[in-house]
Design an enzyme around this catalytic site. Structure first.
Site, PDB file in Angstrom:
ATOM      1  N   LYS A 288       0.835  -1.196   0.000  1.00 13.66           N
ATOM      2  CA  LYS A 288       0.000   0.000   0.000  1.00 13.66           C
ATOM      3  C   LYS A 288       0.872   1.248   0.000  1.00 13.66           C
ATOM      4  CE  LYS A 288      -3.849  -2.066   2.574  1.00 13.66           C
ATOM      5  NZ  LYS A 288      -4.901  -1.886   1.559  1.00 13.66           N
ATOM      6  N   ARG A 362     -10.633 -11.318  -0.293  1.00 16.68           N
ATOM      7  CA  ARG A 362     -11.474 -12.259  -1.030  1.00 16.68           C
ATOM      8  C   ARG A 362     -10.859 -13.662  -1.060  1.00 16.68           C
ATOM      9  NH1 ARG A 362     -11.231  -8.501  -6.208  1.00 16.68           N
ATOM     10  NH2 ARG A 362     -11.135  -7.044  -4.457  1.00 16.68           N
TER      11      ARG A 362
END
Length: 514
Positions: A288, A362
């Site tokens: 990130k 996910r």
């Protein structure tokens, strides 16, 4: 946590640090709400005018303090805004001027403002057990604080050097009425567990590893008669949980899959909850950017919500079987971390090409969803801080609801709105599925950039067994409040979706869900 009591005492003679009253926003100025008649009488019926002179309007979240009238044993009156009042409503809207959410928010604002007080009397509108429960929830959630890491905290529950409100007496509540007592008991059970979820979310990631989270779940399960199973990294390898192992492979803190099982002998329905539990998300190799890491301890908010809701269901003794799955991992970059281009074989047997290691939620959810599917529950609901795209779509206070069944999606949305958690139904457009096609695997963990939240939902749907009703809650926006507190919502972890899940469990128990 703040103690709740029901009281039929009159406000003037009650020994307390403050009397809390409601003020509505009327078309001609502030309106003193029901419950505060004795206080208004002590001001010769001119309390609304006094408040208006002090600048009060009755707007939601507004708080005004003024000296109590002569003869009152409490020194101050705290007037809190309820929003639109009866004379601001159209005739078609009836007399329901003070809804449950307005009462929750008002009680929360007052409870937070009264930190450091030993006792406050809440003289807000009470027209039945629903109002009692709403006020109780607002008090318990609004009084929350998390200061265990601060040296100036005298105890584990201090708020800015002040302990939270110690006791709230709910005036108008009936101590001998079973429905009123039940409303308070429900509020206590749900809010204690929701606040425990907040504690977990706010705990720094160096202390809340997957192993530590699993230990908290084990302790709570033992306390409340819930069966618990914890799969450590060795058991995950043996079971073939490639998604959870892939995400957790870069961290020295090894992953866990926790299964919590609450059963009731009279239950006829089985509801499964699945929560994303990334205890810290660096993004992995797809690191990130600066400025996006500081709050990533909150990426386990979905698992915290699932954990809290299963425990709450057990405490409430709901006649439903409720199973919670906590997919716990830490997403870190290292020589053993999953790389963009790697292919993972999931627990379902499907292969996934990892195009972005920051789309890790996910992957862990996929394994847990398939595990939940094997028990063939009547419905599965997963909860996750899954995509920034959902925040762009719905903002920071509303979560998205996706499902493989329109009626179930509507039922989940209605349950969320009923308990005061803003939500919005979102579609699963079939044309977006094509973007996840992979040349080397069954599918990729990324698809089209536009509609990324919906793409994530479509990915998860691939891991729900055929014939099982499923919904996905993307709580990326409301799970962690980076702004100032509002209503009964604190800064930091919010416990988003806990009340929705508990309500779904209640509806399952009553046979009214879907």
């Amino acid at each position: 946590m703040t103690a709740l009591t029901l009281s039929t005492a009159a406000a003037p003679g009650l020994r307390a640090d403050a009397i809390v009253i409601g003020v509505a926003k009327g078309t001609k100025g502030p309106v003193v709400a029901p419950g505060a008649e004795a206080v208004d009488k002590a001001y010769d019926g001119k309390l609304a005018g006094v408040l208006e002179a002090l600048g009060a309007s009755g707007a939601e979240g507004e708080l005004t303090k003024l000296p109590a009238p002569a003869g009152f044993k409490a020194p101050i009156v705290v007037a809190v805004g309820l929003g639109a009042g009866p004379d601001a409503k159209s005739e078609n809207e009836g007399d329901e001027a003070y809804g449950a959410e307005a009462l929750r928010k008002a009680a929360g604002v007052a409870a937070r403002a009264l930190a450091g007080s030993k006792k406050a009397a809440f003289a807000l509108p009470v027209d039945g057990p629903g109002a009692v429960g709403a006020i109780g929830e607002g008090v318990l959630l609004g009084a929350y604080s998390f200061d265990v890491y601060k040296d100036n905290a005298k105890d584990a529950k201090a708020k800015n050097g002040k302990a939270p409100l110690a006791e709230a007496a709910l005036l108008g509540g009936k101590p001998r009425d079973a429905a009123h007592k039940g409303a308070v008991a429900r509020a206590v059970a749900v809010c204690e567990e929701l606040n425990r979820a907040r504690d977990l979310i706010n705990t720094p990631p160096n202390d809340l590893t997957p192993e530590a989270f699993a230990a908290v779940a084990q302790a709570a399960a033992k306390e409340h008669g819930i069966k618990v199973q914890v799969l450590d990294d060795k058991a995950l390898v043996k079971g073939g949980y490639g998604g959870i192992l892939g995400v957790g492979g870069g961290s020295a803190a090894t992953p866990r899959l926790v299964k919590l099982t609450y059963t009731h002998p009279k239950a006829e329905k089985h509801l499964a909850f699945v929560g994303k539990g990334i205890t810290y998300d660096s993004g992995g190799i797809s690191l990130k950017p600066a400025g996006h890491n500081e709050t990533m301890k909150c990426d386990m908010s979905g698992a915290a919500a699932v954990f809290a809701s299963v425990v709450a269901a057990a405490r409430l003794g709901l006649e439903a079987n409720v199973t919670g799955w906590l997919a716990l991992a830490e997403n870190m970059p290292s020589g053993s971390a999953v790389r963009p281009g790697d292919v993972l074989r999931m627990y379902s047997g499907k292969t996934v090409e990892v195009l972005n290691t920051d789309a890790e939620g996910r992957l862990v959810l996929a394994d847990a969803l398939w595990a939940a599917s094997q028990e063939k529950p009547d419905a599965i609901v997963d909860v996750a801080t899954l995509t920034g795209a959902m925040m762009l779509a719905l903002g920071s206070r509303t979560f998205g609801v996706m499902a493989n069944d329109d009626a179930f999606r509507s039922a989940v949305h209605e349950a969320a709105e009923e308990v005061g958690e803003p939500a919005w139904p979102m579609p699963l457009p079939e044309h977006l599925r094509k973007g996840m096609e992979s040349q080397v695997a069954d599918l990729a963990n990324m698809g089209e950039r536009m509609g990324g939240g919906l793409v994530a939902g479509l990915f998860l749907r691939e891991f729900v067994a055929e014939g099982i009703t499923w919904a996905h809650l993307d709580i990326a926006g409301p799970a962690f409040n980076e702004a100032g507190p509002f209503g009964y919502t604190p800064k930091g972890g919010t416990g988003s979706a806990v009340r929705t899940l508990v309500r779904l469990a209640e509806l399952t128990a009553s046979g009214d869900l879907g």
